[in-house]
Design a protein around this motif. Structure first.
Motif, short mmCIF file in Angstrom:
data_model
loop_
_atom_site.label_atom_id
_atom_site.label_comp_id
_atom_site.label_asym_id
_atom_site.label_seq_id
_atom_site.Cartn_x
_atom_site.Cartn_y
_atom_site.Cartn_z
N GLY A 46 0.81 -1.21 0.00
CA GLY A 46 0.00 0.00 0.00
C GLY A 46 0.84 1.25 0.00
N GLU A 47 0.14 2.37 -0.01
CA GLU A 47 0.79 3.68 -0.14
C GLU A 47 1.77 3.99 0.99
OE1 GLU A 47 -0.73 8.27 -0.26
OE2 GLU A 47 -1.99 6.77 -1.28
N SER A 48 1.37 3.71 2.24
CA SER A 48 2.26 4.02 3.36
C SER A 48 3.49 3.12 3.34
CB SER A 48 1.52 3.90 4.70
OG SER A 48 1.07 2.58 4.91
N GLY A 49 3.31 1.85 3.04
CA GLY A 49 4.45 0.93 2.92
C GLY A 49 5.38 1.33 1.78
N ASP A 50 4.79 1.76 0.67
CA ASP A 50 5.59 2.24 -0.47
C ASP A 50 6.42 3.44 -0.07
OD1 ASP A 50 4.44 0.25 -2.01
OD2 ASP A 50 3.04 1.61 -3.04
N ALA A 51 5.84 4.36 0.71
CA ALA A 51 6.56 5.55 1.15
C ALA A 51 7.74 5.16 2.05
CB ALA A 51 5.61 6.50 1.88
N ALA A 52 7.53 4.20 2.93
CA ALA A 52 8.61 3.75 3.82
C ALA A 52 9.71 3.05 3.02
CB ALA A 52 8.05 2.83 4.90
N ARG A 53 9.32 2.19 2.09
CA ARG A 53 10.30 1.48 1.25
C ARG A 53 11.12 2.47 0.42
NH1 ARG A 53 6.41 -2.36 1.38
NH2 ARG A 53 5.13 -1.39 -0.23
N LYS A 54 10.46 3.52 -0.05
CA LYS A 54 11.13 4.51 -0.91
C LYS A 54 12.27 5.22 -0.17
CE LYS A 54 10.31 8.52 -3.81
NZ LYS A 54 9.33 9.45 -4.37
N ILE A 55 12.06 5.57 1.11
CA ILE A 55 13.09 6.30 1.83
C ILE A 55 14.11 5.40 2.54
CG2 ILE A 55 11.64 8.33 2.18
CD1 ILE A 55 11.31 7.37 5.12
#
Length: 144
Positions: free
Chosen positions: A105-114
């Motif tokens: 999901g979006e929040s997991g994607d944001a964490a993975r990105k940084i």
């Protein structure tokens, strides 16, 4: 930044007391403690050093990524080769391996990105423990 600002002291310390032959308790001023020994199931002093690297970089990475998503799993392994050579006993080739999983999901994607940037910045800038090892801090001993 003035030279005085660059050298502001922020001293950290622990006190070790002997419990028995080869077994010691380390305490900080806030009341935390850990027991260390050699040749038992407890963490050895070398393992405590590796744990310090893991704990320091974990704080750097977890604090920021958790603002985006709670990790499903979070594990850091730190390993090194203990050698004895012309420089005496020391560690070589310290390796830090992150095993971090975030939800879909979006929040997991944001964490993975940084995550890659945070791991790099922890290694290059933030983690006091690994930075001290990399920069080879002076160590002195006195007897009172």
């Amino acid at each position: 930044m003035s030279e005085e600002q660059q050298h502001v002291r922020d001293e950290r310390s622990v006190t070790l007391t002997r419990d028995s032959v080869g077994r010691y308790t380390v305490r900080n001023g806030r009341g935390g403690s850990i027991t260390t020994s050699s040749g038992t199931d407890e963490l050895s002093p070398v393992e405590l050093l590796l744990a310090g690297v893991a704990g320091c970089t974990a704080v750097d990475v977890d604090t920021v990524t958790s603002r985006r998503a709670e990790p499903e799993s979070f594990e850091i392994e730190v390993s090194a080769d203990k050698v004895k050579d012309e420089n005496g006993n020391h560690l070589n080739d310290i390796e830090i391996t992150f095993r971090v999983r975030f939800p879909e999901g979006e929040s997991g994607d944001a964490a993975r990105k940084i995550l890659p940037s945070l791991v790099r910045r922890s290694h290059e800038e933030f983690c006091t423990v690994s930075r001290t090892i990399m920069l080879s801090a002076d160590v002195s001993a006195t007897i009172e």
